[in-house]
Design an enzyme around this catalytic site. Structure first.
Site, PDB file in Angstrom:
ATOM      1  N   ASP A 109       7.403 -10.517  61.817  1.00  0.00           N
ATOM      2  CA  ASP A 109       8.638  -9.730  61.788  1.00  0.00           C
ATOM      3  C   ASP A 109       9.542  -9.869  60.555  1.00  0.00           C
ATOM      4  O   ASP A 109       9.445  -9.120  59.616  1.00  0.00           O
ATOM      5  CB  ASP A 109       9.453 -10.000  63.059  1.00  0.00           C
ATOM      6  CG  ASP A 109       8.695  -9.590  64.308  1.00  0.00           C
ATOM      7  OD1 ASP A 109       7.450  -9.538  64.253  1.00  0.00           O
ATOM      8  OD2 ASP A 109       9.322  -9.314  65.340  1.00  0.00           O
ATOM      9  N   GLU A 137       8.998 -19.676  73.604  1.00  0.00           N
ATOM     10  CA  GLU A 137       8.486 -18.795  72.557  1.00  0.00           C
ATOM     11  C   GLU A 137       8.425 -19.513  71.211  1.00  0.00           C
ATOM     12  O   GLU A 137       7.513 -19.330  70.428  1.00  0.00           O
ATOM     13  CB  GLU A 137       9.417 -17.577  72.461  1.00  0.00           C
ATOM     14  CG  GLU A 137       8.977 -16.522  71.478  1.00  0.00           C
ATOM     15  CD  GLU A 137       9.966 -15.357  71.432  1.00  0.00           C
ATOM     16  OE1 GLU A 137      11.098 -15.508  71.930  1.00  0.00           O
ATOM     17  OE2 GLU A 137       9.601 -14.296  70.889  1.00  0.00           O
TER      18      GLU A 137
END
Ligand SMILES: *[C@@H]1O[C@H](CO)[C@@H](O)[C@H](O)[C@H]1NC(C)=O
Length: 817
Positions: free
Chosen positions: A554, A787
């Site tokens: 990202d 995560e």
């Protein structure tokens, strides 16, 4: 290359045109003038163009033209027909059918429920703030046990399947609640067990109460299941109250809303006590005034803690139901599966024989089980777009059997995550993984492209913000399935001759070739031997550094000004890995591997690699492009023309303080800089390998006690927000998939003769130990795998539970690479 075959529509349009012309020319053959012929040629050109444009338009959603990958699903694969394939709810079962009967659970504590239905649990919501939940044992096929800590109460859900008959057999689910706190005994809890049929599943259900001792159950019939019944029994504790709802819900994503709208306060006739209760039959009427058949039945049973019920699904095609799977029978069967699970777990991962404690093994089993228990079955169509379509168009309807990154936050398929999941799943059951791979590769279009995020069906769609739904066919994602495949070839090569696995790989091969070509052609860079991720926005001034979502990383900083000169080192390495895997697979299948061998040799040639990607200045591998470090986010100065907007509401924009220039993007040391090492392309005696290893351990860059952070502390964009609303994501936090690849590469180099063998081994031991220790510590501290992990404190952050690639910790413990 199979892509050269054109879809029917093209041949068709040319064909139609040709016929018309012949007809026309035959009739007026003699009188055709020069002028007419000119018009005809123009017409032909226009029609050809329209036909060709139509052809281009349909390519994005035309399936790859070859044999289908999935050959056995639905009832043809009875052992995996039923499963916990609804990862997005706390507990739910469905079948591997496009439109299925679904069952599931909601619950609430009487003293917690709000007038608006607040307090009812159903979907895995981070906002529920549960102390922990997840499958603690699950074998992906026959059984599972889940623990859910809701405040002081421990809710346990388990299921066991029993094969038999022609419709996928029977199952029983057990739902119970206990509390360690004696004072909370007697606390009232309501379990809402529901059954729903999707509109198109062609079937019916109705509430049914058999005998006086039993709770309201369900009888029904669907195309896939045939006739069946669902009965409920209380096991532990007394049922204080029971009520049901039979109605039609407007969709699977609205089940909880339907329940909330139906709950009411009722008075018990005998005792005068008040209960929150369901109203029984609640017929809705369609626009034509006719009653709509019920498609949603909920039974609410209220009891006081400790309390436990069994929910028994029986298929009429199972002839022998003498011994109902409930009570002690169920307990015994469950225990049998649990024992077998622990036995297999030890056989595959050998944690006990490696000396891990019981507590450590329990952690590993939970991490692994929640990955397996998170495997879902989805059906629907993505929304896609190409430069030839006018706006988004639907992909074809397809099924996807896949694991998910996070049951709460990402309960759907993600292409690049799935390659990492594949390492764990194939270690457990190679056929299960091949099945998953088959489903994914059936999603390939005729161009060789696979959409990277799969949002299939109502339930999945309702969890995704609108702007992320549409997928563009120019955009890729790391082809991590090649890692899975090379892992499978290396670890299980000797078993590939069994069970039709080679046939699967034969069918897969042309699709892998097309996939490879898609990357090798569409993501090519301007200079020979270079590659560039598409999908970056070169025109925005909103982002500090335009994101590269396609790379999977990202907001990891790349060239500040995306343009055609850019080249991405990670992508080049992914393609090298892909070529190498295809070469190995081609050899196994006795196909010509030369093309892939050549490409791999070229892309792994260390001299060419160094020329293109080694920055002499920073002495590290890096991207190349139009770049400057001197950028800042600032509030724009108030402008006159917008004087009616107060200046402070204007969003920050990027200000470039020094013009960008073509250069190595080498001030951003981090995961991307490690790729030639990470994917094991460096020669074991390359001094560059020595430098990478030094940098990995150098204080102030990536090394922490908890694993490697994503971006060096010294980088100008370390911990920087990309916009006012985008906190750093791959700009500091520790990610487990990348750390797994680092540990794996260290292991690789520690086993090769060379000057850096010792150093690799040392780093291998330290990094592996740090990662395992921290992920486990955080699990016991917070109840979850996360995560990502904070690079300063090691604390889990981002979404949870994240038992997608963070579950790779199990392979780190087992040292399986
Ligand atoms: C990949 O692309 C390069 C450059 O176009 C080409 O030379 C090479 O043959 C391709 N590799 C394969 C395996 O098709």
């Amino acid at each position: 290359m199979a892509r050269q075959r054109k879809p029917l529509s093209v041949d068709h349009s040319h064909h139609k045109y040709a016929k018309k012309i012949t007809h026309h020319t035959e009739k007026k053959n003699s009188k055709v003038s020069y002028w007419r012929r000119g018009v005809m040629i123009i017409c032909l050109a226009i029609a050809g163009c329209i036909g060709y444009m139509g052809y281009l338009e349909t390519r994005v959603n035309t399936p790859f033209d070859d044999q289908k990958m999935v050959v056995k699903t639905g009832l043809a694969a009875p052992d995996v027909y039923w499963g916990s394939y609804r990862p997005g709810v706390y507990f739910g079962l469905k079948t591997r059918d496009p439109y299925s009967l679904v069952s599931g659970l909601m619950w609430y504590f009487t003293r917690h429920i709000g007038a608006d239905g607040g307090g009812i649990r159903h979907w895995c919501e981070q906002g529920d703030n549960l102390d922990r939940y997840g499958w603690i044992e699950h074998n992906g096929k026959n059984f599972g046990i889940q623990e859910i800590q809701d405040g002081p109460f421990l809710i346990t859900t388990s299921f066991v399947k029993r094969l038999g008959g022609d419709h996928g057999g029977d199952w029983t689910a057990r739902i119970g609640v206990t509390s360690k706190d004696q004072r909370l005994e007697g606390e009232q809890i309501s379990f809402l067990v529901y059954t729903a049929v999707e509109e198109k599943s062609k079937g019916w259900i109705k509430p049914e109460r058999v005998g006086s001792h039993m709770i309201t159950g369900v009888r029904g019939e669907t195309e896939g299941l045939g006739p069946f019944s669902i009965k409920m029994f209380s096991n532990v504790g007394k049922v204080l109250h029971e009520s049901y709802l039979s109605t039609s819900a407007m969709g699977l994503h609205l089940l909880k809303e339907t329940v909330i709208n139906s709950l009411r306060l009722a008075t018990d006739k005998q005792t005068g006590k008040k209960w929150i209760s369901l109203p029984g039959e609640l017929n809705s009427r369609g626009p034509d005034g006719k009653t709509i058949e019920p498609n949603f039945i909920v039974t609410q049973v209220t009891g006081s803690v400790p309390f436990e019920i069994d929910v028994v699904f029986e298929s009429s095609s199972v002839l022998d139901h003498r011994e109902i799977l409930r009570g002690d029978v169920y307990s015994k069967e469950l225990q049998k599966w649990r024992d077998e699970f622990h036995h297999s777990f030890e056989e595959k991962f050998q944690l006990q024989s490696k000396g891990y404690s019981e507590k450590e093994i329990k952690f590993a089993a939970a991490a692994f089980s929640n990955l397996l228990g998170g495997i879902g079955y989805f059906y629907g169509s993505s929304r896609v777009e190409s430069s030839h379509t006018r706006g988004p168009v639907p992909y074809w309807k397809a099924a996807l059997y896949t694991a998910v990154p996070s049951r709460s936050f990402f309960p759907r398929g993600f292409l690049w995550d799935e390659g990492f999941h594949g390492l764990l799943i194939s270690s457990w059951d190679i056929d299960m993984e091949l099945d998953i791979i088959c489903h994914w590769f059936d999603l390939m279009n005729i161009e060789g492209w696979i959409p990277r995020e799969q949002i299939l069906g109502q339930e999945a769609l309702s969890k995704v913000p609108e702007e992320f739904v549409t997928q563009r066919n120019t955009n890729g994602n790391p082809p991590t399935f090649f890692i899975t495949l090379s892992f499978i070839l290396k670890k299980f090569g000797h078993t590939l001759h069994e069970n039709g696995r080679l046939d699967t790989l034969e069918r897969l091969f042309p699709r892998l070739q097309a996939w490879f070509d898609w990357f090798n052609v569409t993501q090519i860079g301007d200079m020979p031997g270079t590659y560039r991720w598409r999908g970056r926005d070169g025109t925005t001034n909103r982002e500090l550094n335009p994101k590269t979502l396609t790379s999977g990383l990202d907001d990891y900083p790349r060239a500040s000004h995306p343009n055609l000169d850019e080249r991405h080192v990670d992508l080049r390495c992914w393609i090298a890995l892909a070529a190498n895997t295809l070469a190995d697979l081609a050899k196994l299948l006795s196909r010509n591997e030369q093309k892939y061998v050549n490409t791999f040799q070229y892309l792994s040639n260390n001299n060419i690699l160094d020329d293109l990607h080694w920055s002499p200045l920073s002495q590290s591998y890096s991207d190349y492009g139009l770049h400057t470090d001197m950028v800042e986010l600032k509030k724009p100065p108030p402008s006159r023309s917008h004087s009616h907007h107060p200046a402070q509401t204007a969003e920050k924009i990027r200000v470039v303080l020094k013009d960008p220039e073509l250069r190595f993007v080498d001030s951003t040391f981090g995961y991307v800089s490690l790729f030639p090492f990470l994917l094991q392309l460096l020669q074991p005696d390359s001094p560059k390998l020595g430098k990478v290893l030094e940098d990995i351990r150098r204080p102030g860059l990536l090394w922490t006690e908890y694993g490697l952070r994503s971006l060096a502390k010294s980088s100008p964009l370390y911990m920087k927000w990309n916009t006012e609303h985008d906190p750093p994501y791959w700009r500091a936090p520790i990610w487990i998939n990348m750390n797994y690849l680092v540990v794996r590469a260290l292991k690789h180099y520690s086993e090769l003769e060379g000057p850096y063998q010792q150093k690799s081994l040392m780093l291998y031991n330290d990094l592996r130990k740090n990662l395992v220790k921290n992920i486990m510590k955080e699990y016991y501290r917070t109840g979850y795998l996360w995560e990502q992990y904070n690079d300063k404190t090691g604390e889990g952050q981002g979404s949870r539970p994240f038992t997608g690639w963070s579950a790779l910790v199990v392979l780190l413990m087992a040292e399986i690479y």
